[in-house]
Design a protein around this motif. Sequence first.
Motif, PDB file in Angstrom:
ATOM      1  N   ALA A  14       0.836  -1.210   0.000  1.00  0.00           N
ATOM      2  CA  ALA A  14       0.000   0.000   0.000  1.00  0.00           C
ATOM      3  C   ALA A  14       0.866   1.253   0.000  1.00  0.00           C
ATOM      4  CB  ALA A  14      -0.928  -0.003   1.212  1.00  0.00           C
ATOM      5  N   ALA A  77      -2.323  10.273  -6.899  1.00  0.00           N
ATOM      6  CA  ALA A  77      -3.569  10.159  -6.133  1.00  0.00           C
ATOM      7  C   ALA A  77      -3.903  11.440  -5.391  1.00  0.00           C
ATOM      8  CB  ALA A  77      -3.431   9.013  -5.133  1.00  0.00           C
ATOM      9  N   THR A  78      -2.916  12.033  -4.750  1.00  0.00           N
ATOM     10  CA  THR A  78      -3.177  13.242  -3.962  1.00  0.00           C
ATOM     11  C   THR A  78      -3.737  14.336  -4.860  1.00  0.00           C
ATOM     12  OG1 THR A  78      -1.490  12.693  -2.332  1.00  0.00           O
ATOM     13  CG2 THR A  78      -2.066  15.026  -2.542  1.00  0.00           C
ATOM     14  N   ASN A  81      -7.365  13.536  -5.825  1.00  0.00           N
ATOM     15  CA  ASN A  81      -8.308  13.838  -4.742  1.00  0.00           C
ATOM     16  C   ASN A  81      -8.506  15.348  -4.593  1.00  0.00           C
ATOM     17  OD1 ASN A  81      -9.176  11.306  -3.839  1.00  0.00           O
ATOM     18  ND2 ASN A  81      -7.378  11.008  -2.547  1.00  0.00           N
ATOM     19  N   HIS A 106      -8.348   9.314   3.715  1.00  0.00           N
ATOM     20  CA  HIS A 106      -6.923   9.648   3.651  1.00  0.00           C
ATOM     21  C   HIS A 106      -6.756  11.170   3.778  1.00  0.00           C
ATOM     22  CE1 HIS A 106      -2.984  10.180   1.607  1.00  0.00           C
ATOM     23  NE2 HIS A 106      -2.724   9.042   2.223  1.00  0.00           N
ATOM     24  N   SER A 108      -5.264  13.178   2.015  1.00  0.00           N
ATOM     25  CA  SER A 108      -5.380  13.898   0.737  1.00  0.00           C
ATOM     26  C   SER A 108      -6.845  14.190   0.389  1.00  0.00           C
ATOM     27  CB  SER A 108      -4.700  13.123  -0.395  1.00  0.00           C
ATOM     28  OG  SER A 108      -5.271  11.843  -0.542  1.00  0.00           O
ATOM     29  N   MET A 153     -14.314   6.781   0.759  1.00  0.00           N
ATOM     30  CA  MET A 153     -13.339   5.956   0.032  1.00  0.00           C
ATOM     31  C   MET A 153     -13.905   4.568  -0.268  1.00  0.00           C
ATOM     32  SD  MET A 153     -10.879   5.644   3.359  1.00  0.00           S
ATOM     33  CE  MET A 153      -9.356   5.714   2.465  1.00  0.00           C
ATOM     34  N   ASN A 157      -7.163   2.126   3.413  1.00  0.00           N
ATOM     35  CA  ASN A 157      -5.792   1.639   3.287  1.00  0.00           C
ATOM     36  C   ASN A 157      -5.202   1.133   4.603  1.00  0.00           C
ATOM     37  OD1 ASN A 157      -6.201   4.567   3.589  1.00  0.00           O
ATOM     38  ND2 ASN A 157      -3.995   4.634   3.932  1.00  0.00           N
ATOM     39  N   ASP A 182     -12.439   7.809  -3.315  1.00  0.00           N
ATOM     40  CA  ASP A 182     -10.992   7.570  -3.407  1.00  0.00           C
ATOM     41  C   ASP A 182     -10.820   6.060  -3.583  1.00  0.00           C
ATOM     42  OD1 ASP A 182      -8.398   6.846  -2.716  1.00  0.00           O
ATOM     43  OD2 ASP A 182      -8.198   8.315  -1.120  1.00  0.00           O
ATOM     44  N   ILE A 184      -7.918   4.456  -4.247  1.00  0.00           N
ATOM     45  CA  ILE A 184      -6.497   4.068  -4.259  1.00  0.00           C
ATOM     46  C   ILE A 184      -6.234   2.702  -3.629  1.00  0.00           C
ATOM     47  CG2 ILE A 184      -4.159   4.858  -3.674  1.00  0.00           C
ATOM     48  CD1 ILE A 184      -6.016   6.757  -5.514  1.00  0.00           C
ATOM     49  N   ALA A 185      -6.867   2.410  -2.492  1.00  0.00           N
ATOM     50  CA  ALA A 185      -6.570   1.152  -1.813  1.00  0.00           C
ATOM     51  C   ALA A 185      -7.190  -0.051  -2.527  1.00  0.00           C
ATOM     52  CB  ALA A 185      -7.082   1.215  -0.371  1.00  0.00           C
ATOM     53  N   CYS A 331       1.934   7.761   4.760  1.00  0.00           N
ATOM     54  CA  CYS A 331       1.940   9.203   4.536  1.00  0.00           C
ATOM     55  C   CYS A 331       1.921   9.960   5.855  1.00  0.00           C
ATOM     56  CB  CYS A 331       0.738   9.606   3.704  1.00  0.00           C
ATOM     57  SG  CYS A 331       0.249   8.334   2.567  1.00  0.00           S
TER      58      CYS A 331
HETATM   59  N1  PMP Z   1      -5.634   7.734  -0.903  1.00  0.00           N
HETATM   60  C1  PMP Z   1      -5.304   6.603  -0.265  1.00  0.00           C
HETATM   61  C2  PMP Z   1      -6.390   5.691   0.190  1.00  0.00           C
HETATM   62  C3  PMP Z   1      -3.955   6.285  -0.028  1.00  0.00           C
HETATM   63  O1  PMP Z   1      -3.639   5.155   0.620  1.00  0.00           O
HETATM   64  C4  PMP Z   1      -2.954   7.173  -0.486  1.00  0.00           C
HETATM   65  C5  PMP Z   1      -1.497   6.852  -0.215  1.00  0.00           C
HETATM   66  N2  PMP Z   1      -1.039   5.746  -0.935  1.00  0.00           N
HETATM   67  C6  PMP Z   1      -3.352   8.337  -1.165  1.00  0.00           C
HETATM   68  C7  PMP Z   1      -4.696   8.588  -1.336  1.00  0.00           C
HETATM   69  C8  PMP Z   1      -2.346   9.333  -1.656  1.00  0.00           C
HETATM   70  O2  PMP Z   1      -1.434   8.755  -2.516  1.00  0.00           O
HETATM   71  P1  PMP Z   1      -0.117   9.537  -3.004  1.00  0.00           P
HETATM   72  O3  PMP Z   1       0.642   9.911  -1.764  1.00  0.00           O
HETATM   73  O4  PMP Z   1       0.568   8.535  -3.852  1.00  0.00           O
HETATM   74  O5  PMP Z   1      -0.547  10.745  -3.761  1.00  0.00           O
END
Ligand code: PMP
Length: 390
Positions: A14, A77-78, A81, A106, A108, A153, A157, A182, A184-185, A331
């Motif tokens: 992750a 991802a940040t 978002n 998250h 972000s 989300m 994560n 979101d 990402i996870a 993060c």
């Molecule tokens: N959303 C989730 C659920 C995350 O776990 C993460 C970190 N991997 C992010 C957003 C932000 O990702 P990044 O730091 O790669 O921009």
Amino acid sequence: MNPAERKRIYLDHASAMPVDPRVAEFAGWFLTKDFGNPSSLHSVGNAAKKALEDARRKVAELIHAESPECIIFTSGATEANNLAIKGCALRNQSKGKKIICSAIEHMSVINPMKELQKGGFEFSTIPVDSTGLVRLNALEQMIAKDTVLTSVMYANNEIGTVQPIMAVADAVHEKGGILHVDAIAAEGRLPIDVQKEGIDLFALSSNDIYGPPGAGALYVKPGVKIQGIMPGGGQEKGLRSGTENLFAIAGMGEAARIAKLEMEKESARLQRIRDSTISKILKIDGSRLTGHYKRRLPHHASFVFSGIEGESILLNMDMFYNVQISTGSACSSKTLEPSHVLLAIGLRHEEAHGSMVMTLGESSNEDDVPEIVLAVEETVARLRKMSPVR
Ligand code: PMP
């Protein structure tokens, strides 16, 4: 055994993933051969433009978007978002100034919302239950006609819980609001259909599907209006200016294509390793699973151990066993504050401090499970012996 001689067992997918060698080979072409700027009108630019649009189509196919036009590439991802949250709230503020997100988002997602709050938006968080599921009745009560944006989300994560996104979407749409998710996870681990699930905005990243770092994407449902947050040359329909990072974007597209083909089998494989790891680790005295038992990401195992610190678990596992884990979100692990996610599911501060998160991936292997479990057992026993609180 000398720790240096031990095989590395990487369980922190992750936080970062290796780029799939097939993706690296594919994307490398766009560093040295078709390196053009997609906005250039000559043939080198045209080849780059074609690669960009191919990547857009492949990402759209992974999430079953209406068309490639719905995909806006970002740097990760940040940024995706931030674009979703600020771009949507600012563009639609004439309809209302309330914004909400789940308590376990998250940073972000949470931090752009807090920034909007300073600018006059009314921000609140939706509570979750002890397994991390959003409380749907609380959500229904919180959403009003002037709630312009809700963010929940797809999966968390840190605790692996997968949200009932369709039910969330229904509650949001009943009040005429917009839902940002979101992903990402969960991306590349679970089959996602943005149309069927009623998702309006959807953030993705490249590295979380074994693509190169430095690319991400935002899906914007046709008809949903957002504004750009980075003015410049007007690339990506004016929503995200700046010359596209073609190498990373082409790689993200290829990673998405491969994920679509291989996800089902790979997720089933990882789920078997996850289940056997979880059942053995839970035999350790004073251990507890965090997150939901069933509604859980297939590659995700997360625990708390009483009387010890997650940071010490992480360092011991790395130093003595060459096993890399995480203790909450990478993060925010720069702060020693307990994770807001673990506090939101009702853990006390001292419980939240003893957290361990394992995220499996391509290098994970069923044969490694005994080694992983032994490393955890011995680490927990060693740390407890040293701990003043037990
Ligand atoms: N959303 C989730 C659920 C995350 O776990 C993460 C970190 N991997 C992010 C957003 C932000 O990702 P990044 O730091 O790669 O921009």
